[in-house]
Scaffold this motif. Structure first.
Motif, PDB file in Angstrom:
ATOM      1  N   VAL A 161    -151.503  -8.351  20.558  1.00  0.00           N
ATOM      2  CA  VAL A 161    -151.911  -8.875  19.016  1.00  0.00           C
ATOM      3  C   VAL A 161    -153.483  -8.802  18.431  1.00  0.00           C
ATOM      4  CG1 VAL A 161    -151.566 -11.180  17.531  1.00  0.00           C
ATOM      5  CG2 VAL A 161    -149.814 -10.586  19.277  1.00  0.00           C
ATOM      6  N   ASN A 162    -153.458  -8.012  17.371  1.00  0.00           N
ATOM      7  CA  ASN A 162    -154.802  -8.092  16.689  1.00  0.00           C
ATOM      8  C   ASN A 162    -155.017  -9.579  16.141  1.00  0.00           C
ATOM      9  OD1 ASN A 162    -157.174  -7.506  15.007  1.00  0.00           O
ATOM     10  ND2 ASN A 162    -156.480  -5.096  14.808  1.00  0.00           N
ATOM     11  N   LYS A 163    -155.927 -10.104  16.529  1.00  0.00           N
ATOM     12  CA  LYS A 163    -156.349 -11.436  16.235  1.00  0.00           C
ATOM     13  C   LYS A 163    -157.388 -11.448  14.958  1.00  0.00           C
ATOM     14  CE  LYS A 163    -157.366 -14.359  19.195  1.00  0.00           C
ATOM     15  NZ  LYS A 163    -158.214 -15.120  20.483  1.00  0.00           N
ATOM     16  N   TYR A 164    -158.207 -10.366  14.722  1.00  0.00           N
ATOM     17  CA  TYR A 164    -159.040 -10.358  13.742  1.00  0.00           C
ATOM     18  C   TYR A 164    -158.830  -9.541  12.315  1.00  0.00           C
ATOM     19  CZ  TYR A 164    -161.766 -12.993  17.095  1.00  0.00           C
ATOM     20  OH  TYR A 164    -161.992 -14.075  17.762  1.00  0.00           O
ATOM     21  N   LEU A 165    -157.590  -8.692  12.562  1.00  0.00           N
ATOM     22  CA  LEU A 165    -157.294  -7.875  11.558  1.00  0.00           C
ATOM     23  C   LEU A 165    -157.278  -8.869   9.959  1.00  0.00           C
ATOM     24  CD1 LEU A 165    -156.128  -5.033  10.373  1.00  0.00           C
ATOM     25  CD2 LEU A 165    -154.022  -5.846  10.771  1.00  0.00           C
ATOM     26  N   TYR A 166    -156.643 -10.016  10.140  1.00  0.00           N
ATOM     27  CA  TYR A 166    -156.412 -10.540   8.878  1.00  0.00           C
ATOM     28  C   TYR A 166    -157.842 -11.398   8.461  1.00  0.00           C
ATOM     29  CZ  TYR A 166    -151.659  -9.728   9.557  1.00  0.00           C
ATOM     30  OH  TYR A 166    -150.304  -9.114   9.798  1.00  0.00           O
ATOM     31  N   SER A 167    -158.668 -11.350   9.073  1.00  0.00           N
ATOM     32  CA  SER A 167    -160.027 -11.652   8.715  1.00  0.00           C
ATOM     33  C   SER A 167    -160.784 -10.795   7.786  1.00  0.00           C
ATOM     34  CB  SER A 167    -161.252 -11.757  10.036  1.00  0.00           C
ATOM     35  OG  SER A 167    -160.525 -12.760  10.844  1.00  0.00           O
ATOM     36  N   PHE A 168    -160.161  -9.406   7.699  1.00  0.00           N
ATOM     37  CA  PHE A 168    -160.740  -8.605   6.690  1.00  0.00           C
ATOM     38  C   PHE A 168    -159.847  -7.842   5.865  1.00  0.00           C
ATOM     39  CE2 PHE A 168    -162.759  -8.286  11.144  1.00  0.00           C
ATOM     40  CZ  PHE A 168    -163.946  -8.601  10.813  1.00  0.00           C
ATOM     41  N   THR A 169    -158.313  -8.129   6.064  1.00  0.00           N
ATOM     42  CA  THR A 169    -157.472  -7.560   5.068  1.00  0.00           C
ATOM     43  C   THR A 169    -156.391  -8.800   5.112  1.00  0.00           C
ATOM     44  OG1 THR A 169    -156.372  -6.454   7.158  1.00  0.00           O
ATOM     45  CG2 THR A 169    -157.753  -5.136   5.853  1.00  0.00           C
ATOM     46  N   ASP A 170    -155.517  -8.534   3.817  1.00  0.00           N
ATOM     47  CA  ASP A 170    -154.558  -9.473   3.771  1.00  0.00           C
ATOM     48  C   ASP A 170    -153.263  -8.983   4.636  1.00  0.00           C
ATOM     49  OD1 ASP A 170    -155.920 -11.260   1.910  1.00  0.00           O
ATOM     50  OD2 ASP A 170    -155.364 -10.060   0.360  1.00  0.00           O
ATOM     51  N   GLU A 600    -148.578 -21.470   6.265  1.00  0.00           N
ATOM     52  CA  GLU A 600    -149.909 -21.418   5.791  1.00  0.00           C
ATOM     53  C   GLU A 600    -150.787 -20.316   6.406  1.00  0.00           C
ATOM     54  OE1 GLU A 600    -151.129 -25.815   4.138  1.00  0.00           O
ATOM     55  OE2 GLU A 600    -150.417 -25.865   6.152  1.00  0.00           O
ATOM     56  N   ARG A 601    -151.489 -19.746   5.627  1.00  0.00           N
ATOM     57  CA  ARG A 601    -152.601 -18.728   6.232  1.00  0.00           C
ATOM     58  C   ARG A 601    -153.176 -19.200   7.355  1.00  0.00           C
ATOM     59  NH1 ARG A 601    -155.044 -14.124   3.720  1.00  0.00           N
ATOM     60  NH2 ARG A 601    -153.930 -14.623   1.411  1.00  0.00           N
ATOM     61  N   LYS A 602    -153.676 -20.329   7.246  1.00  0.00           N
ATOM     62  CA  LYS A 602    -154.550 -21.009   8.219  1.00  0.00           C
ATOM     63  C   LYS A 602    -153.948 -21.094   9.699  1.00  0.00           C
ATOM     64  CE  LYS A 602    -153.539 -25.851   7.525  1.00  0.00           C
ATOM     65  NZ  LYS A 602    -154.003 -26.973   7.119  1.00  0.00           N
ATOM     66  N   MET A 603    -152.473 -20.788   9.530  1.00  0.00           N
ATOM     67  CA  MET A 603    -151.592 -20.914  10.730  1.00  0.00           C
ATOM     68  C   MET A 603    -151.498 -19.518  11.645  1.00  0.00           C
ATOM     69  SD  MET A 603    -151.230 -24.014  10.944  1.00  0.00           S
ATOM     70  CE  MET A 603    -150.080 -24.425  12.333  1.00  0.00           C
ATOM     71  N   LEU A 604    -151.691 -18.377  10.763  1.00  0.00           N
ATOM     72  CA  LEU A 604    -151.717 -17.113  11.341  1.00  0.00           C
ATOM     73  C   LEU A 604    -152.741 -16.938  12.536  1.00  0.00           C
ATOM     74  CD1 LEU A 604    -151.354 -15.001   8.075  1.00  0.00           C
ATOM     75  CD2 LEU A 604    -149.827 -15.085   9.771  1.00  0.00           C
ATOM     76  N   ILE A 605    -152.111 -16.347  13.517  1.00  0.00           N
ATOM     77  CA  ILE A 605    -152.955 -15.859  14.656  1.00  0.00           C
ATOM     78  C   ILE A 605    -153.203 -14.315  14.304  1.00  0.00           C
ATOM     79  CG2 ILE A 605    -153.160 -15.295  17.329  1.00  0.00           C
ATOM     80  CD1 ILE A 605    -151.311 -18.137  17.382  1.00  0.00           C
ATOM     81  N   LYS A 607    -151.592 -10.035  13.724  1.00  0.00           N
ATOM     82  CA  LYS A 607    -150.636  -9.140  13.899  1.00  0.00           C
ATOM     83  C   LYS A 607    -150.181  -8.533  15.215  1.00  0.00           C
ATOM     84  CE  LYS A 607    -149.471  -4.456  11.476  1.00  0.00           C
ATOM     85  NZ  LYS A 607    -149.884  -3.656  10.605  1.00  0.00           N
ATOM     86  N   ALA A 608    -148.886  -8.332  15.579  1.00  0.00           N
ATOM     87  CA  ALA A 608    -148.261  -7.684  16.568  1.00  0.00           C
ATOM     88  C   ALA A 608    -148.376  -6.371  16.496  1.00  0.00           C
ATOM     89  CB  ALA A 608    -147.082  -7.933  16.795  1.00  0.00           C
ATOM     90  N   VAL A 609    -148.941  -5.525  17.602  1.00  0.00           N
ATOM     91  CA  VAL A 609    -149.299  -4.208  17.307  1.00  0.00           C
ATOM     92  C   VAL A 609    -148.783  -3.513  18.133  1.00  0.00           C
ATOM     93  CG1 VAL A 609    -151.255  -2.508  17.712  1.00  0.00           C
ATOM     94  CG2 VAL A 609    -151.929  -4.854  17.050  1.00  0.00           C
ATOM     95  N   CYS A 610    -148.528  -3.758  19.576  1.00  0.00           N
ATOM     96  CA  CYS A 610    -147.449  -3.153  20.400  1.00  0.00           C
ATOM     97  C   CYS A 610    -147.160  -3.726  21.425  1.00  0.00           C
ATOM     98  CB  CYS A 610    -148.455  -1.683  20.947  1.00  0.00           C
ATOM     99  SG  CYS A 610    -149.518  -2.167  22.295  1.00  0.00           S
ATOM    100  N   VAL A 611    -146.133  -3.267  22.090  1.00  0.00           N
ATOM    101  CA  VAL A 611    -145.372  -3.768  23.480  1.00  0.00           C
ATOM    102  C   VAL A 611    -145.938  -3.143  24.532  1.00  0.00           C
ATOM    103  CG1 VAL A 611    -143.414  -4.131  24.730  1.00  0.00           C
ATOM    104  CG2 VAL A 611    -143.269  -4.377  22.416  1.00  0.00           C
TER     105      VAL A 611
END
Length: 640
Positions: A161-170, A600-605, A607-611
């Protein structure tokens, strides 16, 4: 009619009993190369992301449940049907790790987690292709299970899971996201994000609709091609026709509708090798699909000699059936007094009209027409390939009409002259999409259509059929006119069906004790039925009898309003997903109660990227040589 000179040396026309030729036309090496590149790409991405652990840009998670199946697997058994060879996964147990810990604590720690899982594991599950019930191992008192090979239980897919993607994009619609469950911030869950902040979301007829202002009309949300492929689910694969059913007289699902086509069959061990031959005709001749899935009774009867199963095969509508949900456990067997059968609730309660058809076609002429057809609500959507010049046209023929309506055209498709091609057509989310040899065709106009205009009957979108037109009981076809061709394999898929159920603090579902459903559920008498203004109608009648199809007007829709920084999430396994639709009681009573049907947005960890690590193997694939933790490379993949 466009027949090449070389075709005249092919000999007489084949008949139904002619064995298949041992050597087929060679496949295009470019397709093999493409598949190899995709596999290598997935592997490279998976291992590169694994190195990101050190920089804390990614984190590993294990899928806990089957709410995203078959896109992502929770705890499951990996099955291969012994009759048709289809690989599929079933829900091996409803218990999560926290459930096991709780049960162990209640029993004073006197039992091990392995014992608890063994007591609550599934015993059998149904093949999605031939519908045979296959056992996970021998079961006392069940004769047909005694020869079953013991299947082991696997934990869920391990994903990065990419944990920081949503720090820069919606977050984007259709992202698969990991988040803290709103009712209990300790638990991590994974769903597909389908609703964005400020939107009002409507679930209707299996599809999603949104509007941003109360004054606007709801508009359907359409999935891009890669998402269509990610969430599609198997209906039937002609390459996996079980010999036992055919030898007992059970009909083929794809059959010639007139003299232009012939079916070649040859028994090959437990399967029947099938190929369909089209000869050049002046008018369009059709190969058509009928949805006649077998069941436990069919298979039990097939084992008896001298019984013809043909008269018992009755076409029905395609439903939101999901093999992952067909697990039969000990409690169910006891409820059914040991009778082995799949409950109606697990057979899919909803008609699905959004379909995808794949065809491997070898064209042996330099002119003529080849047609792919999908039917929804009686409307015939067609993609007609002109082999002479390589063009294609999309049309729609509404039910009861004799004039086809043009939708769009494509000047260059690659289907020109003789040659082998992999063709695909999708009718999903009120949009037609066509692939040729893996590439999506570009048309001169948008291929979207207005469902109310083309499909609705008296204001409702219902399945259709009459004496002259099988309609939705024959929802797919392949046509040929003025050419010779061979269809070596044809596969039918369905789109995901989002169920319009709602169970929130302010709007509690009346379907207490029932699986999620578009309908208000009841029994009549003793059979699963839906409530209508004219009284209850049984599920069996709705799926098989056109006289009962008016009951589909009783389907409900549900709406959900999102505020600022609120998202809506649902599982791909809509019938077995406790998601934002149903967050009234805290995800089935587990883990607290969220504030409402939103995330809520604050609960997002992230985006799932790969298995990066699906379940491993205990031995070298294809052998009996022990090899613990042998990597399951085939199932390593990007999350779409």
């Amino acid at each position: 009619m466009g027949k090449k000179t070389k075709n005249k040396r092919r000999g007489p026309e084949p008949v139904n009993t002619t064995p298949l030729p041992k050597k087929r036309a060679e496949k295009d090496p470019r397709k093999h190369g493409q598949a190899t590149r995709e596999t290598v790409e997935s592997l490279v991405i998976a291992f590169v992301l694994a190195f990101l652990f050190r920089t804390f840009q990614a984190e590993a998670f294990v899928i806990p449940t089957g709410s995203m199946a078959p896109t992502l697997m929770g705890r499951h058994a990996d099955m291969h049907c012994p009759e048709c060879g289809q690989r599929y996964r079933i829900n091996e147990s409803e218990l999560t790790d926290s459930d096991v810990d709780r049960i162990r604590e209640m029993r004073g720690g006197r039992v091990s987690p392995a014992q608890i899982m063994a007591e609550n594991r599934g015993l059998a599950g149904q093949c999605p292709n031939c519908r045979r019930i296959n056992w996970l191992g021998p079961v006392n008192g069940i004769r047909e299970s005694q020869d079953a090979v013991l299947e082991r239980s696997y934990s869920g897919d391990r994903i990065l899971v990419n944990k920081y993607l949503y720090s820069f994009t919606d977050p984007q619609r259709w992202d698969v996201v990991v988040f803290k469950y709103p009712g209990d911030a300790v638990q991590n869950y994974i769903k597909r994000l389908v609703g964005l902040p400020g939107e009002e979301l409507e679930i209707k007829g299996g599809d999603l609709f949104v509007r941003e202002n109360d004054s606007d009309e709801f508009k359907i949300v359409r999935k891009p091609p890669k998402k269509i492929m990610a969430v599609r689910q198997l209906v039937y694969d002609s390459a996996r026709e079980p010999a036992e059913l055919r030898q007992a007289g059970y009909p083929l699902r794809w059959t010639p509708a007139n003299d232009g086509w012939t079916a070649e069959e040859a028994v090959n061990n437990k399967r029947v090798d099938l190929a369909y031959q089209a000869k050049a005709t002046d008018d369009t001749s059709w190969l058509r699909y009928s949805h006649i899935p077998a069941n436990a009774v069919t298979w039990a009867t097939a084992e008896r000699t001298g019984i013809d199963l043909g008269p018992d095969a009755k076409p029905q509508l395609i439903t939101d059936y999901n093999a992952y949900n067909t697990t039969i456990d000990g409690q169910q067997l006891r409820r059914q007094d040991g009778r082995v059968a799949l409950p109606t609730n697990d057979q899919g309660l909803h008609w699905v009209g959004d379909l995808i058809v794949d065809a491997e076609v070898d064209i042996a002429s330099d002119e003529g027409k080849l047609v792919l057809e999908l039917v929804e609500a009686g409307c015939r959507f067609r993609c007609t390939f002109e082999v002479a010049d390589g063009s294609a046209e999309l049309t729609a023929l509404p039910f009861g009409s004799t004039a086809a309506q043009p939708i769009a055209a494509c000047g260059k498709t690659g289907v020109r002259g003789d040659g082998s091609h992999e063709l695909r057509m999708a009718n999903v989310d009120s949009r037609l999409t066509v692939w040729v040899d893996g590439g999506v065709l570009k048309f001169d106009k948008p291929t979207d259509y207005d469902a109310q205009e083309l499909l609705a009957s008296d204001g409702g979108i219902l399945p259709q059929q009459d004496d002259a037109n099988p309609g939705d009981l024959s929802p797919a076809g392949i046509g040929a006119e003025g050419l010779e061709a061979t269809v070596d394999r044809v596969t039918l898929w369905r789109d995901i069906y989002y169920i319009a159920e709602k169970n929130t603090k302010d709007d509690v579902t009346p379907n207490r004790g029932w699986p999620p459903s578009d309908f208000l559920m009841t029994t009549s008498p003793g059979e699963v039925a839906v409530k209508t203004d004219n009284g209850p109608v049984t599920w069996y009648d709705m799926m098989h009898d056109p006289a009962a199809w008016d009951a589909f007007r009783a389907r409900r829709s549900q709406t959900f309003k999102l505020g600022e920084d609120q998202f809506f999430v649902m599982g791909d396994n809509s019938a077995a997903s406790s998601d934002a639709r149903l967050w009234a009681a805290g995800n089935g009573g587990k883990g607290g109660i969220p504030g409402g049907p939103y995330l809520e947005r604050k609960m997002l960890i992230g985006k799932a990227v790969c298995v990066y690590w699906p379940h491993s193997f205990d031995r070298l694939p294809g052998t009996s040589i022990p090899f613990p933790l042998f990597p399951n490379v085939r199932d390593m993949r990007l999350v779409r």
